[in-house]
Design a protein around this motif. Sequence first.
Motif, short mmCIF file in Angstrom:
data_model
loop_
_atom_site.label_atom_id
_atom_site.label_comp_id
_atom_site.label_asym_id
_atom_site.label_seq_id
_atom_site.Cartn_x
_atom_site.Cartn_y
_atom_site.Cartn_z
N ALA A 129 0.81 -1.22 0.00
CA ALA A 129 0.00 0.00 0.00
C ALA A 129 0.85 1.26 0.00
O ALA A 129 0.46 2.27 -0.62
CB ALA A 129 -0.93 0.00 1.21
N PHE A 130 2.00 1.24 0.67
CA PHE A 130 2.74 2.49 0.89
C PHE A 130 4.16 2.48 0.33
O PHE A 130 4.92 3.41 0.59
CB PHE A 130 2.78 2.79 2.39
CG PHE A 130 1.42 3.00 3.00
CD1 PHE A 130 0.67 4.13 2.70
CD2 PHE A 130 0.86 2.05 3.84
CE1 PHE A 130 -0.58 4.32 3.25
CE2 PHE A 130 -0.40 2.23 4.40
CZ PHE A 130 -1.12 3.37 4.11
N ALA A 185 5.73 10.07 8.25
CA ALA A 185 5.07 10.72 7.13
C ALA A 185 3.84 9.97 6.64
O ALA A 185 2.96 10.57 6.01
CB ALA A 185 6.07 10.90 5.99
N VAL A 186 3.74 8.67 6.88
CA VAL A 186 2.48 7.94 6.66
C VAL A 186 1.70 8.02 7.97
O VAL A 186 2.16 7.54 9.01
CB VAL A 186 2.73 6.48 6.27
CG1 VAL A 186 1.42 5.70 6.23
CG2 VAL A 186 3.43 6.39 4.91
N ALA A 209 -2.57 4.35 7.67
CA ALA A 209 -2.17 2.96 7.86
C ALA A 209 -3.33 2.11 8.35
O ALA A 209 -3.45 0.92 7.97
CB ALA A 209 -1.00 2.88 8.84
N ARG A 210 -4.20 2.68 9.16
CA ARG A 210 -5.35 1.91 9.67
C ARG A 210 -6.36 1.58 8.59
O ARG A 210 -7.17 0.66 8.76
CB ARG A 210 -6.01 2.68 10.81
CG ARG A 210 -5.30 2.49 12.15
CD ARG A 210 -6.01 3.16 13.28
NE ARG A 210 -5.37 2.84 14.56
CZ ARG A 210 -5.31 3.66 15.60
NH1 ARG A 210 -5.88 4.86 15.53
NH2 ARG A 210 -4.71 3.31 16.72
N ASP A 232 -6.68 -2.91 12.78
CA ASP A 232 -6.43 -3.14 14.20
C ASP A 232 -5.08 -2.58 14.67
O ASP A 232 -4.63 -2.88 15.78
CB ASP A 232 -6.51 -4.63 14.54
CG ASP A 232 -5.49 -5.47 13.78
OD1 ASP A 232 -4.91 -4.97 12.79
OD2 ASP A 232 -5.28 -6.63 14.16
N LEU A 233 -4.47 -1.76 13.84
CA LEU A 233 -3.17 -1.15 14.18
C LEU A 233 -3.25 -0.39 15.51
O LEU A 233 -4.20 0.36 15.75
CB LEU A 233 -2.77 -0.18 13.06
CG LEU A 233 -1.37 0.40 13.09
CD1 LEU A 233 -0.33 -0.65 12.79
CD2 LEU A 233 -1.28 1.54 12.07
N THR A 234 -2.24 -0.59 16.38
CA THR A 234 -2.17 0.13 17.64
C THR A 234 -0.93 1.02 17.65
O THR A 234 -0.12 1.00 16.72
CB THR A 234 -2.12 -0.84 18.84
OG1 THR A 234 -0.94 -1.65 18.73
CG2 THR A 234 -3.35 -1.74 18.85
N ILE A 235 -0.80 1.80 18.72
CA ILE A 235 0.33 2.73 18.85
C ILE A 235 1.13 2.35 20.08
O ILE A 235 0.56 2.05 21.13
CB ILE A 235 -0.17 4.19 18.97
CG1 ILE A 235 -0.98 4.57 17.71
CG2 ILE A 235 1.00 5.15 19.15
CD1 ILE A 235 -1.64 5.92 17.81
N ALA A 236 2.45 2.37 19.97
CA ALA A 236 3.32 2.00 21.08
C ALA A 236 2.99 2.82 22.31
O ALA A 236 2.86 4.03 22.24
CB ALA A 236 4.78 2.18 20.69
#
Length: 330
Positions: free
Chosen positions: A84-85, A191-192, A197-198, A203-207
């Motif tokens: 995708a990126f 930059a993305v 991204a989601r 289900d992407l999470t953040i640290a």
Amino acid sequence: MITQRTDDPEKAARWLRAGDCVAFPTETVYGLGANALNADAVAKIFEAKGRPADNPLIVHVASVEQVEQVAQNLSSAAWALLRAFSPGPLTCVVHKRDDVPEVTTAGLDTVGVRIPSLPVAQAFLTACAVPVAAPSANQSGRPSPTTWEAVRYDLDGRIRGILIGPQSPTGIESTVIDTTTRPPVVLRPGAVSVEEARRVVPDLTIADSVEQEKRSPGTRHRHYAPDATVELASAAEAVPGAEAAFLGLNAPTQSGSWGHVVLARDLPDYAARLYAALRQFDAEDLARIVCEPVEPTGLGRALMDRLRRAAGHASGETPSDAAAEADEAP
């Protein structure tokens, strides 16, 4: 050592294949590259930058097909994000192949992989024909370089060569996503945007912990910092002074003179100009730099991460919180 310069990607690639370090442009910032599979060559990166050896490097390749030169057992999320990126400002942390040296990954069993989109970077990586490990091409702790002149200022005499290219148009480092976990985790905003991204990995999470961030290139040891003191304040709160600079989207409103004022057209322009402005203010011997905060959504999340780190605060914390430790990677 005399640092040579060229605008020929093939010539720069010959230097790299010979075991030397070469700075090269990407759409995010300039990187300092070496053959990722040559431990001795990669060690020269750390020596040139004064970079701590516990800081893993991002490996750059020219195409998605080349990712498996350094990675194995990629998850479906990794393939989806890369397709995708890429090419673009996204780094996927994946399981490394056994032949990737420990110096490249700081002893981790994972490696960050990215495919830059800038045409000159693509030409360089294609000519190298090997995966290229590269953090940003600056002395460790300094703002990342977005021009070849900034690279020369920091590393002249420390590296074999500089591939001359345009100013990096994005100016903010890549987004780093750990795809070896379930769910995948954003280790460094970039930059993305998280929102973009989601759309690919819902289900992407953040640290949310230092331990998670330690798996990412570009989140150890304080960096992004100029010599001047960096403050975060709105246009209305910014205190002027002849020894101070202001950087932001809106003109400061308090009466008084400034040593230098740089106003960006919009959020992408703010991000693109950030590092060059910090370096310029240092060159002008200004003692204070006041940066205007932005909303931490979209690209603003990455910009605020860099502003907070430049001001000496951990990513995600307010300006009153404890100092961060980080180091850079394109």
